[in-house]
Write a protein that holds these residues in place. Sequence first.
Motif, PDB file in Angstrom:
ATOM      1  N   GLN A  64      -6.740   9.853   6.814  1.00  0.00           N
ATOM      2  CA  GLN A  64      -6.009   8.952   7.711  1.00  0.00           C
ATOM      3  C   GLN A  64      -4.751   8.430   7.028  1.00  0.00           C
ATOM      4  O   GLN A  64      -3.675   8.418   7.624  1.00  0.00           O
ATOM      5  CB  GLN A  64      -6.905   7.796   8.151  1.00  0.00           C
ATOM      6  CG  GLN A  64      -6.214   6.864   9.122  1.00  0.00           C
ATOM      7  CD  GLN A  64      -7.120   5.745   9.591  1.00  0.00           C
ATOM      8  OE1 GLN A  64      -8.335   5.774   9.415  1.00  0.00           O
ATOM      9  NE2 GLN A  64      -6.528   4.734  10.213  1.00  0.00           N
ATOM     10  N   LYS A  65      -4.859   8.013   5.778  1.00  0.00           N
ATOM     11  CA  LYS A  65      -3.691   7.517   5.042  1.00  0.00           C
ATOM     12  C   LYS A  65      -2.645   8.619   4.890  1.00  0.00           C
ATOM     13  O   LYS A  65      -1.442   8.361   5.004  1.00  0.00           O
ATOM     14  CB  LYS A  65      -4.098   6.980   3.657  1.00  0.00           C
ATOM     15  CG  LYS A  65      -4.883   5.710   3.730  1.00  0.00           C
ATOM     16  CD  LYS A  65      -4.080   4.625   4.417  1.00  0.00           C
ATOM     17  CE  LYS A  65      -4.943   3.460   4.818  1.00  0.00           C
ATOM     18  NZ  LYS A  65      -4.354   2.631   5.833  1.00  0.00           N
ATOM     19  N   ARG A  66      -3.075   9.844   4.651  1.00  0.00           N
ATOM     20  CA  ARG A  66      -2.132  10.964   4.523  1.00  0.00           C
ATOM     21  C   ARG A  66      -1.405  11.192   5.852  1.00  0.00           C
ATOM     22  O   ARG A  66      -0.190  11.422   5.870  1.00  0.00           O
ATOM     23  CB  ARG A  66      -2.873  12.241   4.087  1.00  0.00           C
ATOM     24  CG  ARG A  66      -1.951  13.420   3.820  1.00  0.00           C
ATOM     25  CD  ARG A  66      -2.707  14.608   3.231  1.00  0.00           C
ATOM     26  NE  ARG A  66      -3.835  15.012   4.037  1.00  0.00           N
ATOM     27  CZ  ARG A  66      -3.793  15.983   4.962  1.00  0.00           C
ATOM     28  NH1 ARG A  66      -2.676  16.648   5.169  1.00  0.00           N
ATOM     29  NH2 ARG A  66      -4.861  16.294   5.665  1.00  0.00           N
ATOM     30  N   LEU A  67      -2.126  11.103   6.968  1.00  0.00           N
ATOM     31  CA  LEU A  67      -1.499  11.259   8.285  1.00  0.00           C
ATOM     32  C   LEU A  67      -0.473  10.150   8.532  1.00  0.00           C
ATOM     33  O   LEU A  67       0.585  10.392   9.118  1.00  0.00           O
ATOM     34  CB  LEU A  67      -2.560  11.269   9.390  1.00  0.00           C
ATOM     35  CG  LEU A  67      -3.519  12.462   9.387  1.00  0.00           C
ATOM     36  CD1 LEU A  67      -4.626  12.253  10.418  1.00  0.00           C
ATOM     37  CD2 LEU A  67      -2.782  13.762   9.625  1.00  0.00           C
ATOM     38  N   GLU A  68      -0.772   8.942   8.074  1.00  0.00           N
ATOM     39  CA  GLU A  68       0.171   7.828   8.206  1.00  0.00           C
ATOM     40  C   GLU A  68       1.400   8.050   7.321  1.00  0.00           C
ATOM     41  O   GLU A  68       2.533   7.883   7.766  1.00  0.00           O
ATOM     42  CB  GLU A  68      -0.515   6.507   7.834  1.00  0.00           C
ATOM     43  CG  GLU A  68      -1.578   6.080   8.823  1.00  0.00           C
ATOM     44  CD  GLU A  68      -2.420   4.912   8.327  1.00  0.00           C
ATOM     45  OE1 GLU A  68      -2.193   4.435   7.186  1.00  0.00           O
ATOM     46  OE2 GLU A  68      -3.314   4.472   9.077  1.00  0.00           O
ATOM     47  N   GLU A  69       1.175   8.433   6.071  1.00  0.00           N
ATOM     48  CA  GLU A  69       2.281   8.644   5.129  1.00  0.00           C
ATOM     49  C   GLU A  69       3.212   9.762   5.583  1.00  0.00           C
ATOM     50  O   GLU A  69       4.424   9.700   5.368  1.00  0.00           O
ATOM     51  CB  GLU A  69       1.732   8.954   3.734  1.00  0.00           C
ATOM     52  CG  GLU A  69       1.102   7.756   3.072  1.00  0.00           C
ATOM     53  CD  GLU A  69       0.258   8.119   1.853  1.00  0.00           C
ATOM     54  OE1 GLU A  69       0.203   9.317   1.479  1.00  0.00           O
ATOM     55  OE2 GLU A  69      -0.349   7.191   1.277  1.00  0.00           O
ATOM     56  N   ARG A  70       2.662  10.783   6.216  1.00  0.00           N
ATOM     57  CA  ARG A  70       3.468  11.916   6.685  1.00  0.00           C
ATOM     58  C   ARG A  70       4.154  11.617   8.017  1.00  0.00           C
ATOM     59  O   ARG A  70       4.944  12.421   8.506  1.00  0.00           O
ATOM     60  CB  ARG A  70       2.593  13.157   6.797  1.00  0.00           C
ATOM     61  CG  ARG A  70       2.114  13.613   5.414  1.00  0.00           C
ATOM     62  CD  ARG A  70       1.073  14.665   5.479  1.00  0.00           C
ATOM     63  NE  ARG A  70       1.596  15.872   6.083  1.00  0.00           N
ATOM     64  CZ  ARG A  70       0.824  16.908   6.412  1.00  0.00           C
ATOM     65  NH1 ARG A  70      -0.463  16.874   6.203  1.00  0.00           N
ATOM     66  NH2 ARG A  70       1.356  17.975   6.954  1.00  0.00           N
TER      67      ARG A  70
END
Length: 160
Positions: free
Chosen positions: A42-48
């Motif tokens: 989820q954090k990776r999806l937000e960061e991207r």
Amino acid sequence: MDSDLDRVDIAIAERLQRDGRLSNTRLAEQVALSEASCWRRQKRLEERGLIEGYQAILNRRKLGLGVMAFVQISCHEHSEEVTAQFERIIQAAPQVLSCHNTTGEADYLLQVVARDLDSYSRFVEKVLRTLPGVSSIRSNLSLRELKTDNRLPVSELVSL
């Protein structure tokens, strides 16, 4: 589509789009991941930038915003300076829910809300008619809202 997304990423995005308040524990259960792995994804999806944010969806009518208008704006001047000024004014107007630069007869299509017709009329007079470079303004008022949804059909991207 982002080529690094897999079915689990799509499933996370789809579920969060349906319920942005979904806890990490419930989300992890639904996509069959450990809580730590789910949180990292989820954090990776937000960061991207795939997930841009979270918000409550409010009922405009219960808030007293009874008028929804779709406004076509045509411009006679398209200079960089005039266009930038036009866009700054539109972006600063809270009544404008969306604005699209379009092809076809109009240059821009706006979605605008207002309390009532008098309020909408004031918005047209004080904001839209003062926009630089505008040659015509055409309003279409919504009589009945059949469907409204901001959720994207992410499940169509990958068959889950």
